[in-house]
Design a protein around this motif. Structure first.
Motif, PDB file in Angstrom:
ATOM      1  N   THR A  59       0.617  -1.207   0.048  1.00 54.80           N
ATOM      2  CA  THR A  59      -0.008   0.052   0.040  1.00 54.80           C
ATOM      3  C   THR A  59       1.001   1.411  -0.106  1.00 54.80           C
ATOM      4  O   THR A  59       1.844   1.244   0.414  1.00 54.80           O
ATOM      5  CB  THR A  59      -0.811   0.000   1.166  1.00 54.80           C
ATOM      6  OG1 THR A  59      -1.738   1.161   1.023  1.00 54.80           O
ATOM      7  CG2 THR A  59      -0.314   0.061   2.406  1.00 54.80           C
ATOM      8  N   ARG A  60       0.173   2.381  -0.679  1.00 51.62           N
ATOM      9  CA  ARG A  60       0.741   3.719  -0.451  1.00 51.62           C
ATOM     10  C   ARG A  60       0.145   4.524   0.781  1.00 51.62           C
ATOM     11  O   ARG A  60       0.678   5.562   1.146  1.00 51.62           O
ATOM     12  CB  ARG A  60       0.737   4.587  -1.765  1.00 51.62           C
ATOM     13  CG  ARG A  60       1.505   4.009  -2.966  1.00 51.62           C
ATOM     14  CD  ARG A  60       1.334   4.755  -4.080  1.00 51.62           C
ATOM     15  NE  ARG A  60       1.891   4.121  -5.178  1.00 51.62           N
ATOM     16  CZ  ARG A  60       3.232   3.922  -5.483  1.00 51.62           C
ATOM     17  NH1 ARG A  60       4.102   4.243  -4.649  1.00 51.62           N
ATOM     18  NH2 ARG A  60       3.538   3.192  -6.598  1.00 51.62           N
ATOM     19  N   LEU A  61      -0.908   3.823   1.255  1.00 51.46           N
ATOM     20  CA  LEU A  61      -1.607   4.300   2.560  1.00 51.46           C
ATOM     21  C   LEU A  61      -0.713   4.652   4.014  1.00 51.46           C
ATOM     22  O   LEU A  61       0.461   3.797   4.163  1.00 51.46           O
ATOM     23  CB  LEU A  61      -2.959   3.921   2.914  1.00 51.46           C
ATOM     24  CG  LEU A  61      -3.883   3.565   1.780  1.00 51.46           C
ATOM     25  CD1 LEU A  61      -4.991   2.623   2.325  1.00 51.46           C
ATOM     26  CD2 LEU A  61      -4.184   4.833   1.418  1.00 51.46           C
ATOM     27  N   SER A  62      -0.835   5.563   4.370  1.00 47.93           N
ATOM     28  CA  SER A  62      -0.135   5.730   6.001  1.00 47.93           C
ATOM     29  C   SER A  62      -0.712   4.646   6.806  1.00 47.93           C
ATOM     30  O   SER A  62      -1.715   3.913   6.564  1.00 47.93           O
ATOM     31  CB  SER A  62      -0.260   7.259   6.276  1.00 47.93           C
ATOM     32  OG  SER A  62      -1.864   7.311   6.841  1.00 47.93           O
ATOM     33  N   VAL A  63      -0.194   4.392   7.984  1.00 43.34           N
ATOM     34  CA  VAL A  63      -0.626   3.714   8.906  1.00 43.34           C
ATOM     35  C   VAL A  63      -1.994   4.052   9.277  1.00 43.34           C
ATOM     36  O   VAL A  63      -2.962   3.144   9.306  1.00 43.34           O
ATOM     37  CB  VAL A  63       0.399   3.620  10.331  1.00 43.34           C
ATOM     38  CG1 VAL A  63      -0.250   2.918  11.284  1.00 43.34           C
ATOM     39  CG2 VAL A  63       1.764   2.743  10.021  1.00 43.34           C
ATOM     40  N   PRO A 106      -0.254   6.062  18.993  1.00 41.94           N
ATOM     41  CA  PRO A 106      -1.839   5.322  19.318  1.00 41.94           C
ATOM     42  C   PRO A 106      -1.926   3.947  18.889  1.00 41.94           C
ATOM     43  O   PRO A 106      -2.990   3.393  19.429  1.00 41.94           O
ATOM     44  CB  PRO A 106      -2.643   6.336  18.489  1.00 41.94           C
ATOM     45  CG  PRO A 106      -1.989   6.767  17.398  1.00 41.94           C
ATOM     46  CD  PRO A 106      -0.475   6.664  17.694  1.00 41.94           C
ATOM     47  N   LEU A 107      -1.033   3.287  17.856  1.00 39.77           N
ATOM     48  CA  LEU A 107      -1.283   1.832  17.612  1.00 39.77           C
ATOM     49  C   LEU A 107       0.085   1.168  17.588  1.00 39.77           C
ATOM     50  O   LEU A 107       1.175   1.738  17.245  1.00 39.77           O
ATOM     51  CB  LEU A 107      -1.816   1.978  15.949  1.00 39.77           C
ATOM     52  CG  LEU A 107      -1.834   0.474  15.444  1.00 39.77           C
ATOM     53  CD1 LEU A 107      -2.836  -0.185  16.058  1.00 39.77           C
ATOM     54  CD2 LEU A 107      -1.829   0.506  13.840  1.00 39.77           C
TER      55      LEU A 107
END
Length: 165
Positions: A59-63, A106-107
């Motif tokens: 993915t190119r998405l952030s966490v 937070p994760l």
């Protein structure tokens, strides 16, 4: 592109929600790498057996964006926000690894349950046996070999999935 690994679990209409979850993950991330599907007894509460597996994707998405995507997929499968931690689940999707990122709040990554739950560790060891856990620097194959397999019972189940899109 980041390499991510996601755990999938369901113990309510298991096959339906497992397939729906995979379809949604495919729609969100494209090509998926799948572990075997495992059936395991509920851990932490008395309940119906779970289906569990681990899925790899790029993915190119952030966490944060990945987590939002997973929560949206859970919600579209009837998962309610604020459900008790140890309770039946239509669909439970958890980000286990995001590349080799190590972070706290937070994760927490890598997710702590990797080292404690057979239903996460065995599928990871199957998918990425030689890869090293970012904190222990031990391969997933070795972590699984050293795991106390009497502590949690699980077994592979026959399962075939093809994207329905």
């Amino acid at each position: 592109m980041a390499q991510i690994y996601i755990s999938l679990g369901s113990n309510v209409q298991r096959e339906k929600h497992t397939r729906a979850g995979l379809d949604a993950l495919f729609a969100a991330f494209g090509t998926l790498q799948l572990s075997s599907l495992f059936e395991s007894e509920a851990v932490g509460f008395a309940g119906k057996a779970f289906f569990n597996m681990v899925i790899g994707a790029q993915t190119r998405l952030s966490v944060d964006e990945v987590v939002k995507t997973l929560k949206a997929i859970e919600a579209s499968n009837g998962r309610l926000q604020g459900d008790k931690k140890f309770a039946p689940r239509t669909l439970d999707l958890d980000l286990l690894l995001y590349d080799d990122l190590v972070q706290g709040e937070p994760l927490t990554l890598p997710r702590a349950e990797i080292l404690h739950n057979a239903f996460v560790l065995w599928p990871l060891a199957e998918l990425i046996p030689a890869r090293l856990h970012p904190q222990t620097q031990t391969s997933y194959a070795q972590l699984w070999q050293d795991y106390d397999k009497d502590s949690q019972k699980l077994w592979k189940v026959e399962f075939n999935w093809k994207p329905s899109l």
